[in-house]
Write an enzyme that holds these catalytic residues in place. Structure first.
Site, PDB file in Angstrom:
ATOM      1  N   THR A 212      53.004  32.039  47.282  1.00 14.60           N
ATOM      2  CA  THR A 212      52.650  33.748  47.120  1.00 14.60           C
ATOM      3  C   THR A 212      51.767  34.154  48.276  1.00 14.60           C
ATOM      4  O   THR A 212      50.998  33.410  48.741  1.00 14.60           O
ATOM      5  CB  THR A 212      52.224  34.182  45.818  1.00 14.60           C
ATOM      6  OG1 THR A 212      51.018  33.174  45.361  1.00 14.60           O
ATOM      7  CG2 THR A 212      53.129  33.393  44.662  1.00 14.60           C
ATOM      8  N   ASN A 214      48.946  36.287  48.563  1.00 13.82           N
ATOM      9  CA  ASN A 214      47.791  36.606  47.797  1.00 13.82           C
ATOM     10  C   ASN A 214      46.730  38.051  48.440  1.00 13.82           C
ATOM     11  O   ASN A 214      46.434  37.805  49.576  1.00 13.82           O
ATOM     12  CB  ASN A 214      46.412  35.681  47.780  1.00 13.82           C
ATOM     13  CG  ASN A 214      45.342  35.967  46.767  1.00 13.82           C
ATOM     14  OD1 ASN A 214      45.266  37.319  46.303  1.00 13.82           O
ATOM     15  ND2 ASN A 214      44.847  34.753  46.392  1.00 13.82           N
ATOM     16  N   GLU A 260      49.537  38.569  43.720  1.00 16.10           N
ATOM     17  CA  GLU A 260      50.297  37.803  44.594  1.00 16.10           C
ATOM     18  C   GLU A 260      51.860  38.092  44.431  1.00 16.10           C
ATOM     19  O   GLU A 260      52.431  38.336  43.407  1.00 16.10           O
ATOM     20  CB  GLU A 260      50.027  36.373  43.623  1.00 16.10           C
ATOM     21  CG  GLU A 260      48.540  36.191  43.938  1.00 16.10           C
ATOM     22  CD  GLU A 260      47.904  34.646  43.317  1.00 16.10           C
ATOM     23  OE1 GLU A 260      48.988  33.694  43.831  1.00 16.10           O
ATOM     24  OE2 GLU A 260      47.634  34.558  42.392  1.00 16.10           O
TER      25      GLU A 260
END
Length: 319
Positions: A212, A214, A260
């Protein structure tokens, strides 16, 4: 579109203009009525349309610590204003000294001396000047003195969002905080967006097979309630379908709220250090803590599947 910060940035030879003033956070559909009418009048008169707004939010100066969550940073508001046809945006630094300007001083210094207003377009509840003492009636009286017209636009748009309540920035913030991003989108006329720089996190998503981005969000950003959402990740002009997680990562006993975004079906992305935008399209589920990592991975896989389906059913990404 020209962007000015402070009265000193306005060109010395600036002529007459059509002006509208306000925070315009989110540039929602009610705001769009006022701004759109200002642009329309400007085109009719053959003069520029100018939006005047403030930074920081006036409430933070008048009542420190009361800064509301922001639906859109100033650069995003400027983009949205430009799309509506606005010719210039003036951001006035809202200081303690500025807050003490009387309505008459504000009119003289901003509308008359600098912007040479021909028409001022506002909503019926517009207030300005020290202790918000100025209103549209005062503005109209000043217009008679200084040769500008005041046009008042009813912005009471409503729909399904908020149980049929009139659209407003306050209602939009409430819906975002509750996770009702679809209701917020109805008011905004587009998905709610969060922006920031991609920073390194714990990288657990990568370890689980779902890396992901962030996103370190901008100060005072209005962030949706904890949960999983379907949406879009915007990077360098490209919109990528995404499954978005908001929360403290309870599976790993986290304490810091994060945003995220997992770019669906994308492999090998390196987004660290890039400024990105995340659009929230639909709520998928609330945040949960699972009994095992295997259950968590299964849940994430289902989140991605549901997000993909929601995105495909909705259509094209927002700009």
């Amino acid at each position: 579109m020209q962007r000015w910060r402070g009265l000193e940035d306005i060109p010395q030879d600036w002529g007459r203009s059509v002006v509208t003033i306000g925070s315009y956070d989110g540039v929602h559909r009610g705001h769009q009525l006022i701004v759109g009418r200002a642009v329309e009048r400007a085109r009719e008169l053959g003069v520029p349309a100018v939006v005047v707004t403030f930074d920081p939010h006036p409430s933070e100066v008048v009542r420190p610590g009361s800064h509301p969550p922001l639906l859109a940073p100033h650069h995003r508001r400027a983009e949205l204003m430009a799309a509506l046809g606005v010719d210039a945006v003036l951001v006035l630094p809202f200081t303690t000294e500025f807050s003490k300007l009387s309505p008459a001083e504000f009119v003289a210094k901003v509308l008359v001396d600098k912007l040479h207003a021909r028409v001022v377009v506002e909503g019926p509840n517009f207030r300005f000047g020290h202790k918000a003492a100025g209103d549209v009636r005062f503005l109209a009286e000043a217009g008679a003195t200084y040769d500008f017209e005041v046009e008042v636009i009813d912005l009471k748009v409503s729909g399904n969002a908020g149980g049929g309540a009139p659209f407003s920035s306050t209602l939009t913030r409430t819906l975002v905080a509750e996770g009702d991003v679809e209701g917020a989108a109805e008011i905004l006329g587009r998905p709610h967006r969060v922006e920031g720089v991609v920073v390194r996190g714990a990288q657990r998503g990568r370890e689980l097979g779902f890396p992901t981005a962030n996103v370190e969000t901008l100060p005072h950003t209005a962030i949706p309630a904890d949960g999983v959402y379907a949406g879009w990740l915007h990077v360098d002009g490209e919109a990528m379908p995404a499954a978005i997680s908001v929360g403290t990562n309870p599976q790993f006993d986290g304490t810091e709220r994060t945003v995220e975004a997992y770019a669906i079906d994308r492999v090998g992305l390196d987004l660290y250090g890039l400024h990105v935008a995340v659009d929230f399209l639909a709520f998928v589920r609330g945040m949960s803590k699972f009994d095992s990592l295997e259950q968590l991975v299964d849940a994430i896989a289902d989140d991605v599947k549901r997000s993909r389906e929601l995105i495909e059913a909705t259509g094209a990404a927002g700009a």
